[in-house]
Design a protein around this motif. Sequence first.
Motif, PDB file in Angstrom:
ATOM      1  N   TYR A 196      72.919  93.695  35.615  1.00 33.66           N
ATOM      2  CA  TYR A 196      72.682  95.114  35.863  1.00 33.66           C
ATOM      3  C   TYR A 196      71.359  95.558  35.243  1.00 33.66           C
ATOM      4  O   TYR A 196      70.611  96.345  35.848  1.00 33.66           O
ATOM      5  CB  TYR A 196      73.823  95.955  35.271  1.00 33.66           C
ATOM      6  CG  TYR A 196      75.175  95.668  35.857  1.00 33.66           C
ATOM      7  CD1 TYR A 196      75.345  95.482  37.233  1.00 33.66           C
ATOM      8  CD2 TYR A 196      76.311  95.598  35.051  1.00 33.66           C
ATOM      9  CE1 TYR A 196      76.590  95.229  37.772  1.00 33.66           C
ATOM     10  CE2 TYR A 196      77.557  95.338  35.589  1.00 33.66           C
ATOM     11  CZ  TYR A 196      77.699  95.154  36.944  1.00 33.66           C
ATOM     12  OH  TYR A 196      78.937  94.894  37.479  1.00 33.66           O
ATOM     13  N   ALA A 197      71.060  95.058  34.044  1.00 29.04           N
ATOM     14  CA  ALA A 197      69.814  95.421  33.373  1.00 29.04           C
ATOM     15  C   ALA A 197      68.606  94.984  34.185  1.00 29.04           C
ATOM     16  O   ALA A 197      67.621  95.721  34.315  1.00 29.04           O
ATOM     17  CB  ALA A 197      69.775  94.797  31.975  1.00 29.04           C
ATOM     18  N   ILE A 198      68.670  93.788  34.757  1.00 27.74           N
ATOM     19  CA  ILE A 198      67.558  93.278  35.561  1.00 27.74           C
ATOM     20  C   ILE A 198      67.373  94.107  36.829  1.00 27.74           C
ATOM     21  O   ILE A 198      66.251  94.496  37.177  1.00 27.74           O
ATOM     22  CB  ILE A 198      67.789  91.789  35.909  1.00 27.74           C
ATOM     23  CG1 ILE A 198      67.637  90.928  34.663  1.00 27.74           C
ATOM     24  CG2 ILE A 198      66.808  91.339  36.992  1.00 27.74           C
ATOM     25  CD1 ILE A 198      67.982  89.466  34.874  1.00 27.74           C
TER      26      ILE A 198
ATOM     27  N   VAL B 264      65.619 105.229  28.910  1.00 30.04           N
ATOM     28  CA  VAL B 264      64.931 104.366  27.953  1.00 30.04           C
ATOM     29  C   VAL B 264      64.076 103.312  28.641  1.00 30.04           C
ATOM     30  O   VAL B 264      62.950 103.020  28.203  1.00 30.04           O
ATOM     31  CB  VAL B 264      65.951 103.708  27.000  1.00 30.04           C
ATOM     32  CG1 VAL B 264      65.296 102.603  26.181  1.00 30.04           C
ATOM     33  CG2 VAL B 264      66.543 104.762  26.072  1.00 30.04           C
ATOM     34  N   ILE B 265      64.558 102.737  29.744  1.00 30.86           N
ATOM     35  CA  ILE B 265      63.762 101.693  30.396  1.00 30.86           C
ATOM     36  C   ILE B 265      62.525 102.253  31.092  1.00 30.86           C
ATOM     37  O   ILE B 265      61.661 101.498  31.513  1.00 30.86           O
ATOM     38  CB  ILE B 265      64.599 100.856  31.388  1.00 30.86           C
ATOM     39  CG1 ILE B 265      65.128 101.712  32.553  1.00 30.86           C
ATOM     40  CG2 ILE B 265      65.718 100.125  30.669  1.00 30.86           C
ATOM     41  CD1 ILE B 265      65.785 100.870  33.649  1.00 30.86           C
TER      42      ILE B 265
ATOM     43  N   ILE C 232      74.745 104.307  21.217  1.00 35.26           N
ATOM     44  CA  ILE C 232      75.286 104.295  22.580  1.00 35.26           C
ATOM     45  C   ILE C 232      74.821 103.050  23.314  1.00 35.26           C
ATOM     46  O   ILE C 232      75.605 102.359  23.970  1.00 35.26           O
ATOM     47  CB  ILE C 232      74.852 105.565  23.340  1.00 35.26           C
ATOM     48  CG1 ILE C 232      75.532 106.801  22.745  1.00 35.26           C
ATOM     49  CG2 ILE C 232      75.172 105.446  24.827  1.00 35.26           C
ATOM     50  CD1 ILE C 232      75.089 108.104  23.379  1.00 35.26           C
ATOM     51  N   LEU C 233      73.514 102.747  23.198  1.00 34.70           N
ATOM     52  CA  LEU C 233      72.977 101.575  23.887  1.00 34.70           C
ATOM     53  C   LEU C 233      73.533 100.283  23.307  1.00 34.70           C
ATOM     54  O   LEU C 233      73.563  99.258  23.988  1.00 34.70           O
ATOM     55  CB  LEU C 233      71.448 101.576  23.791  1.00 34.70           C
ATOM     56  CG  LEU C 233      70.743 102.695  24.562  1.00 34.70           C
ATOM     57  CD1 LEU C 233      69.246 102.693  24.261  1.00 34.70           C
ATOM     58  CD2 LEU C 233      70.968 102.540  26.058  1.00 34.70           C
TER      59      LEU C 233
ATOM     60  N   VAL D  85      68.912  96.039  26.845  1.00 30.16           N
ATOM     61  CA  VAL D  85      67.988  97.170  26.946  1.00 30.16           C
ATOM     62  C   VAL D  85      66.549  96.664  26.991  1.00 30.16           C
ATOM     63  O   VAL D  85      65.744  97.092  27.827  1.00 30.16           O
ATOM     64  CB  VAL D  85      68.178  98.137  25.758  1.00 30.16           C
ATOM     65  CG1 VAL D  85      67.155  99.269  25.824  1.00 30.16           C
ATOM     66  CG2 VAL D  85      69.581  98.703  25.740  1.00 30.16           C
ATOM     67  N   VAL D  86      66.232  95.731  26.101  1.00 29.24           N
ATOM     68  CA  VAL D  86      64.886  95.150  26.074  1.00 29.24           C
ATOM     69  C   VAL D  86      64.609  94.405  27.378  1.00 29.24           C
ATOM     70  O   VAL D  86      63.505  94.478  27.931  1.00 29.24           O
ATOM     71  CB  VAL D  86      64.729  94.203  24.867  1.00 29.24           C
ATOM     72  CG1 VAL D  86      63.403  93.456  24.934  1.00 29.24           C
ATOM     73  CG2 VAL D  86      64.838  94.981  23.563  1.00 29.24           C
ATOM     74  N   LEU D  87      65.621  93.702  27.889  1.00 28.66           N
ATOM     75  CA  LEU D  87      65.470  92.981  29.153  1.00 28.66           C
ATOM     76  C   LEU D  87      65.149  93.944  30.289  1.00 28.66           C
ATOM     77  O   LEU D  87      64.229  93.710  31.083  1.00 28.66           O
ATOM     78  CB  LEU D  87      66.752  92.203  29.468  1.00 28.66           C
ATOM     79  CG  LEU D  87      66.802  91.453  30.807  1.00 28.66           C
ATOM     80  CD1 LEU D  87      65.707  90.383  30.861  1.00 28.66           C
ATOM     81  CD2 LEU D  87      68.185  90.837  31.013  1.00 28.66           C
TER      82      LEU D  87
END
Length: 274
Positions: free
Chosen positions: A5-7, A49-50, A209-210, A218-220
């Motif tokens: 999902y992050a990607i 954030v992203i 929360i993150l 998150v960093v990804l």
Amino acid sequence: MDWFYAIVYGIVEGITEFLPISSTGHLILAGNLMGVPWPKEVKDTFEVVIQGGAILAVLAYYWRDFLKIRHIGTDRGQQRLWLGVVVACIPAVVLGLLFGDTIKANLFRPSVVAWALIVGGVVMWLVESRRSEPRVHDIETIGVGRSLLIGAVQCLALLWPGFSRSASSILGGMVLGLDRPTATRFSFYLGVPTLGGAALLDFIKSREILGQIGIVNVVLGAAVSFGVAYVAIGWLLRFVSTNNFKGFAVYRVVVGALILILIATGVMTNGSLA
């Protein structure tokens, strides 16, 4: 699946943040279609954030230009440029502080975003069809007055989620006499304090929360957003040098209509996203 999902979120954010097609609308569509199981507050914070990755892409793409700021004490062009950027941020900052929570609570829902995409697409088509010969071809000569008006028009994206910050600022610049490349570049610059500040503030306020999905994810997401946005910035600048925005106008209407169809068929819920 959190990494997946992050990607995907990073790819969508990177492609859509600076194109005039609304990153908000596309992130909503992507999240619903994937059935992301994250709690709403996690999803909302992650999406903000992203944006930091996309902002870093602007800094990386224009690093030589941003280094010129060290000469701001003696360079009149740099003084005019950055005074314009600061002035253009003021309307959104004031509006966000006064009404941001109310707007998010009442207007941050898929149907509102869909209509913003559609109406924004129609406006974009009309601006392209009726615009006069541009008068401003240099980002350092936009001026404080035009910058303030562009910043005011940018507030459309805050007042009407899905209208698109980049679309409103670019179209505002074009209406005020900027050529497409100059309006697009100024929109990139304006996004650095506007979106960068929001991303940093949300990260500081919402680290716990993150943590529910892991800081690594998150960093990804931010890293993917950075890489994709860097490519998207270069592509858009090349595109606007020889093309108009009518194709984006049509695309916006199609995506907005798709969201409305998904809502009508029950595939997507129309509940508040705030």
